[in-house]
Write an enzyme that holds these catalytic residues in place. Structure first.
Site, PDB file in Angstrom:
ATOM      1  N   CYS A  51       1.196  -0.984  -0.284  1.00 28.38           N
ATOM      2  CA  CYS A  51      -0.277   0.112  -0.215  1.00 28.38           C
ATOM      3  C   CYS A  51       1.134   1.932  -0.013  1.00 28.38           C
ATOM      4  O   CYS A  51       1.854   1.474   0.428  1.00 28.38           O
ATOM      5  CB  CYS A  51      -0.845  -0.226   0.993  1.00 28.38           C
ATOM      6  SG  CYS A  51      -1.556   1.359   1.754  1.00 28.38           S
ATOM      7  N   CYS A  66      -8.607  -1.120   4.079  1.00 36.74           N
ATOM      8  CA  CYS A  66      -8.262   0.888   3.567  1.00 36.74           C
ATOM      9  C   CYS A  66      -8.464   1.089   1.994  1.00 36.74           C
ATOM     10  O   CYS A  66      -8.997  -0.371   1.147  1.00 36.74           O
ATOM     11  CB  CYS A  66      -6.673   0.435   3.501  1.00 36.74           C
ATOM     12  SG  CYS A  66      -5.884   1.754   2.240  1.00 36.74           S
ATOM     13  N   CYS A 102      -5.886   0.276  -0.855  1.00 36.79           N
ATOM     14  CA  CYS A 102      -5.024  -0.849  -1.969  1.00 36.79           C
ATOM     15  C   CYS A 102      -5.883  -1.537  -2.236  1.00 36.79           C
ATOM     16  O   CYS A 102      -6.157  -2.229  -2.003  1.00 36.79           O
ATOM     17  CB  CYS A 102      -3.293  -1.040  -0.754  1.00 36.79           C
ATOM     18  SG  CYS A 102      -4.198  -1.063   0.869  1.00 36.79           S
TER      19      CYS A 102
END
Ligand SMILES: [Zn+2]
Length: 364
Positions: free
Chosen positions: A48, A75, A78
């Site tokens: 990420c 997240c 990502c």
């Protein structure tokens, strides 16, 4: 928490290794685990692009579901929840396959599971559903494939055995028949219970054995002892159906004997040449050496376009089993020394002298 993969990932088998992968945004770690950030409650892929957490706030989970069970959210950047299970399994199985391929012996289930980053039980199931084979069956199939490939390119069965990664021929032979469905030699010669006719005769160089398949002459050998010649022949074609040649075959033997006595006449019989692609190249080149001349192994290597393969060329010459018709006796050392001959150096000398005398006498 059954099927957890939190321990023992192949190359990311400790938190330190995982953290190092996160710091490096190591692409190889992408399908191996996720990291979660305690302060934000978010979990990410190792690659990420977000700012990395402080080490003490990071923890590691096998995958999205594991992180979510621990209370984390994916997240937005990502999208770690989108690493598909199938993709992760494929990567795990691929690591196990590489280990199997690189090992002489089948690694234990524990070792394979560890490399795959899965529990032992889960690994076996995932492996089977991904490849359609158990790890053991995969290892056998993979090994057989290697042997098949090697048998078709190597000079000898023994070389093929070692090049396929077996370090003892005994172990290889124990497994070979099962893997190949036939003995290595038979596989190599295209074996299938072919019928071979043979007969012994006498010529000025001693006893001669001539054998032919339905495709053509497959062996000509010379010796002093007929029984010994016959034994060697039976050993070599152990899987073939050997039939003593009848009357019409005697005519072939007579032609071969005539050819021994007068090589310049040529042998207009079909040959059934069995060998590797490389051997066939060498043998083909041998048939183009004119009667009454010799060349060195180095020249022969040059001639087939493999100038550096002098030793392999010499070995192919020594593997020739059709004496005279494939005139390996016309190859000598660079210093002119006769070097070896499968059927005796004495015979090699006699053959060369005979051919030379004929040339000097102006015949053709
Ligand atoms: Zn992220």
């Amino acid at each position: 928490m059954i099927e957890t993969t939190t321990n023992s990932l192949a190359t990311f088998d400790s938190d330190e290794a995982k953290w190092a992968a996160v710091l490096a945004r190591d692409a190889a770690a992408d399908d191996a685990f996720v990291y979660a950030v305690r302060t934000t409650g978010i979990y990410c892929r190792p690659i990420c692009a977000s700012r990395r957490p402080r080490r003490e706030n990071a923890e590691f989970h096998a995958d999205g579901p594991a992180a979510e069970r621990a209370g984390y959210r994916p997240c937005q950047r990502c999208r770690p929840q989108e690493i598909s299970l199938a993709q992760r399994h494929a990567a795990s199985v691929a690591r196990a396959c590489r280990l199997i391929e690189a090992s002489d012996e089948l690694p234990s289930l524990d070792e394979l599971a560890q490399v795959a980053g899965l529990s032992r039980f889960h690994f076996h199931r995932v492996f089977k559903s991904t490849t359609g084979l158990t790890p053991k069956a995969y290892a056998v199939a993979q090994r057989a494939e290697r042997v098949r490939a090697e048998l078709l390119t190597r000079e000898t069965v023994t070389e093929a055995i070692y090049d396929a990664g077996f370090n003892s021929s005994g172990r290889f032979y124990a497994a070979a028949t099962h893997m190949l469905g036939m003995t290595p030699q038979r596989y190599r010669s295209g074996g299938e219970g072919m019928e071979i006719r043979f007969a012994l005769g006498e010529c000025s160089l001693g006893t001669i054995l001539v054998a032919a398949s339905e495709k053509g002459i497959c062996a000509i050998s010379l010796g002093d002892d007929p029984e010994r010649l016959l034994e060697e022949f039976q050993e070599r074609f152990a899987n073939a159906i050997l039939v003593p040649g009848g009357k019409d075959f005697d005519a072939w033997v007579a032609r071969v004997v005539g050819f021994v006595e007068a090589p310049h006449v040529g042998l207009s019989l079909p040959l059934d040449i069995r060998g590797t692609a490389f051997q066939q190249r060498v043998w083909q080149a041998l048939t183009e050496i004119p009667v009454g001349t010799t060349i060195s192994y180095a020249e022969l290597a040059e001639r087939i376009g493999s100038p550096r393969a002098v030793r392999a060329v010499a070995s192919a010459c020594a593997s020739n089993t059709i004496a005279l018709a494939i005139p390996c006796h016309r190859v000598v050392r660079s210093d002119g020394a006769l070097s070896g001959y499968r059927w005796g150096v004495k015979r090699k000398r006699a053959l060369l002298e005979r051919e030379q005398d004929h040339e000097l006498a102006g015949g053709s």
